[in-house]
Design a protein around this motif. Sequence first.
Motif, PDB file in Angstrom:
ATOM      1  N   VAL A 149      26.949  49.628  50.865  1.00  0.00           N
ATOM      2  CA  VAL A 149      28.295  50.175  50.688  1.00  0.00           C
ATOM      3  C   VAL A 149      28.301  51.105  49.480  1.00  0.00           C
ATOM      4  O   VAL A 149      27.800  50.755  48.408  1.00  0.00           O
ATOM      5  N   ILE A 150      28.837  52.297  49.660  1.00  0.00           N
ATOM      6  CA  ILE A 150      29.079  53.234  48.572  1.00  0.00           C
ATOM      7  C   ILE A 150      30.554  53.615  48.628  1.00  0.00           C
ATOM      8  O   ILE A 150      31.065  53.989  49.688  1.00  0.00           O
ATOM      9  N   VAL A 151      31.242  53.500  47.508  1.00  0.00           N
ATOM     10  CA  VAL A 151      32.636  53.914  47.424  1.00  0.00           C
ATOM     11  C   VAL A 151      32.694  55.245  46.698  1.00  0.00           C
ATOM     12  O   VAL A 151      32.024  55.462  45.688  1.00  0.00           O
ATOM     13  N   VAL A 152      33.489  56.157  47.246  1.00  0.00           N
ATOM     14  CA  VAL A 152      33.682  57.479  46.648  1.00  0.00           C
ATOM     15  C   VAL A 152      35.101  57.542  46.089  1.00  0.00           C
ATOM     16  O   VAL A 152      36.084  57.485  46.838  1.00  0.00           O
ATOM     17  N   ASP A 153      35.198  57.608  44.778  1.00  0.00           N
ATOM     18  CA  ASP A 153      36.451  57.641  44.024  1.00  0.00           C
ATOM     19  C   ASP A 153      37.182  56.296  44.098  1.00  0.00           C
ATOM     20  O   ASP A 153      36.874  55.435  44.929  1.00  0.00           O
ATOM     21  N   THR A 154      38.147  56.140  43.200  1.00  0.00           N
ATOM     22  CA  THR A 154      38.759  54.819  43.013  1.00  0.00           C
ATOM     23  C   THR A 154      40.261  54.792  43.204  1.00  0.00           C
ATOM     24  O   THR A 154      40.857  53.725  43.232  1.00  0.00           O
ATOM     25  N   GLY A 155      40.897  55.968  43.308  1.00  0.00           N
ATOM     26  CA  GLY A 155      42.346  55.976  43.278  1.00  0.00           C
ATOM     27  C   GLY A 155      42.858  55.586  41.899  1.00  0.00           C
ATOM     28  O   GLY A 155      42.118  55.604  40.915  1.00  0.00           O
ATOM     29  N   TYR A 156      44.148  55.228  41.839  1.00  0.00           N
ATOM     30  CA  TYR A 156      44.716  54.760  40.569  1.00  0.00           C
ATOM     31  C   TYR A 156      45.594  53.550  40.833  1.00  0.00           C
ATOM     32  O   TYR A 156      46.001  53.276  41.963  1.00  0.00           O
ATOM     33  N   ASP A 157      45.868  52.790  39.774  1.00  0.00           N
ATOM     34  CA  ASP A 157      46.535  51.500  39.928  1.00  0.00           C
ATOM     35  C   ASP A 157      48.030  51.592  39.615  1.00  0.00           C
ATOM     36  O   ASP A 157      48.569  52.660  39.337  1.00  0.00           O
ATOM     37  N   ASP A 158      48.701  50.430  39.659  1.00  0.00           N
ATOM     38  CA  ASP A 158      50.145  50.388  39.452  1.00  0.00           C
ATOM     39  C   ASP A 158      50.542  50.855  38.060  1.00  0.00           C
ATOM     40  O   ASP A 158      51.586  51.507  37.892  1.00  0.00           O
ATOM     41  N   ALA A 159      49.733  50.526  37.063  1.00  0.00           N
ATOM     42  CA  ALA A 159      50.066  50.930  35.697  1.00  0.00           C
ATOM     43  C   ALA A 159      50.080  52.451  35.568  1.00  0.00           C
ATOM     44  O   ALA A 159      50.994  53.033  34.960  1.00  0.00           O
ATOM     45  N   GLU A 160      49.083  53.103  36.134  1.00  0.00           N
ATOM     46  CA  GLU A 160      49.043  54.569  36.107  1.00  0.00           C
ATOM     47  C   GLU A 160      50.177  55.157  36.934  1.00  0.00           C
ATOM     48  O   GLU A 160      50.773  56.177  36.564  1.00  0.00           O
ATOM     49  N   ALA A 161      50.492  54.505  38.041  1.00  0.00           N
ATOM     50  CA  ALA A 161      51.590  54.972  38.881  1.00  0.00           C
ATOM     51  C   ALA A 161      52.900  54.967  38.103  1.00  0.00           C
ATOM     52  O   ALA A 161      53.689  55.920  38.191  1.00  0.00           O
ATOM     53  N   ARG A 162      53.136  53.910  37.339  1.00  0.00           N
ATOM     54  CA  ARG A 162      54.360  53.841  36.539  1.00  0.00           C
ATOM     55  C   ARG A 162      54.333  54.879  35.419  1.00  0.00           C
ATOM     56  O   ARG A 162      55.348  55.528  35.132  1.00  0.00           O
ATOM     57  N   SER A 163      53.183  55.032  34.782  1.00  0.00           N
ATOM     58  CA  SER A 163      53.061  55.971  33.668  1.00  0.00           C
ATOM     59  C   SER A 163      53.367  57.401  34.098  1.00  0.00           C
ATOM     60  O   SER A 163      54.010  58.162  33.367  1.00  0.00           O
ATOM     61  N   ARG A 164      52.903  57.779  35.281  1.00  0.00           N
ATOM     62  CA  ARG A 164      53.093  59.150  35.769  1.00  0.00           C
ATOM     63  C   ARG A 164      54.264  59.290  36.735  1.00  0.00           C
ATOM     64  O   ARG A 164      54.516  60.377  37.240  1.00  0.00           O
ATOM     65  N   ASN A 165      54.947  58.184  36.998  1.00  0.00           N
ATOM     66  CA  ASN A 165      56.053  58.194  37.958  1.00  0.00           C
ATOM     67  C   ASN A 165      55.591  58.737  39.305  1.00  0.00           C
ATOM     68  O   ASN A 165      56.282  59.547  39.934  1.00  0.00           O
ATOM     69  N   ARG A 166      54.417  58.280  39.721  1.00  0.00           N
ATOM     70  CA  ARG A 166      53.861  58.659  41.019  1.00  0.00           C
ATOM     71  C   ARG A 166      53.462  57.380  41.751  1.00  0.00           C
ATOM     72  O   ARG A 166      52.326  56.924  41.668  1.00  0.00           O
ATOM     73  N   PRO A 167      54.409  56.768  42.444  1.00  0.00           N
ATOM     74  CA  PRO A 167      54.167  55.460  43.061  1.00  0.00           C
ATOM     75  C   PRO A 167      53.015  55.482  44.061  1.00  0.00           C
ATOM     76  O   PRO A 167      52.734  56.509  44.692  1.00  0.00           O
TER      77      PRO A 167
END
Length: 268
Positions: free
Chosen positions: A47-65
């Motif tokens: 298994v190889i994962v490409v990129d990680t996305g972002y989590d709830d904390a970052e979503a709140r920080s940037r107001n991008r749910p």
Amino acid sequence: MNWEVHAVKYADRNARTRADSFLFADNHDAPHAMDYFIWVLRRGAEVIVVDTGYDDAEARSRNRPIRRDPVAALAPLGITPDDVTTLIITHLHYDHAGGLHLFPNATIHLQAAEMAFATGPCMCHDTLRDPFTADHVCEAVKRVYSGRCIFHDGDGSVADGVTVHCIGGHSRGLQAVRVRTDAGWMCLASDAAHYYENVFAQKAFPIVVDLQNMLDGFARLKTLASTPQLIIPGHDPLVTQVFAQGAAPFIWRLDQGVDAAKWAEKFD
């Protein structure tokens, strides 16, 4: 044996216009949505994962749910972040490297130019710094100091049938990922082409460090994929319309190629 490729959608933004997606946009105030993906490559037990996305904390920080945490997004594929040991980071923007801390056992593959960019003098400029988050970059630095970062300088090999290629443009060390699949060589463009329209119509994305590199990169993507249908843009909702649904309603199976009828409907 070739690789399976899965596109996992974890977020979307609908309150956008074409001006947010294209420099010198025609019909600039028309709505233009954006999807957010993680990609999973699988070959047997590998298994190889490409990129990680972002989590709830970052979503709140940037107001991008986000619609789902990256950990939950991978669950339908039977993947837990602790089990991931190989992680390709296409670039260090928050929406591609914002979940690094969720994969504690992973060795990351990154372009040396990206690390230099994200930790160098360019970050003194607010505009260039905005897509990065310091904690994410610091997590990447920690991987270097723990011996779990493999740097590439241009073209590099990650595994048999998986290579990375520095494109730049959108970010200094942005890399695309080339994968051998049953359908042919697939190119996960990431943000070297946010949308099909970027690459097919030579339209630049507004967040850009080097415009020439971005425009030259569109041609490079075409050389990395066996056919144009196997170029996978980083944020285009059309991906979810021309490929077959996978293990969950928010996962699409890419390695078997596009649905020809749906592709013709959208592009021919």
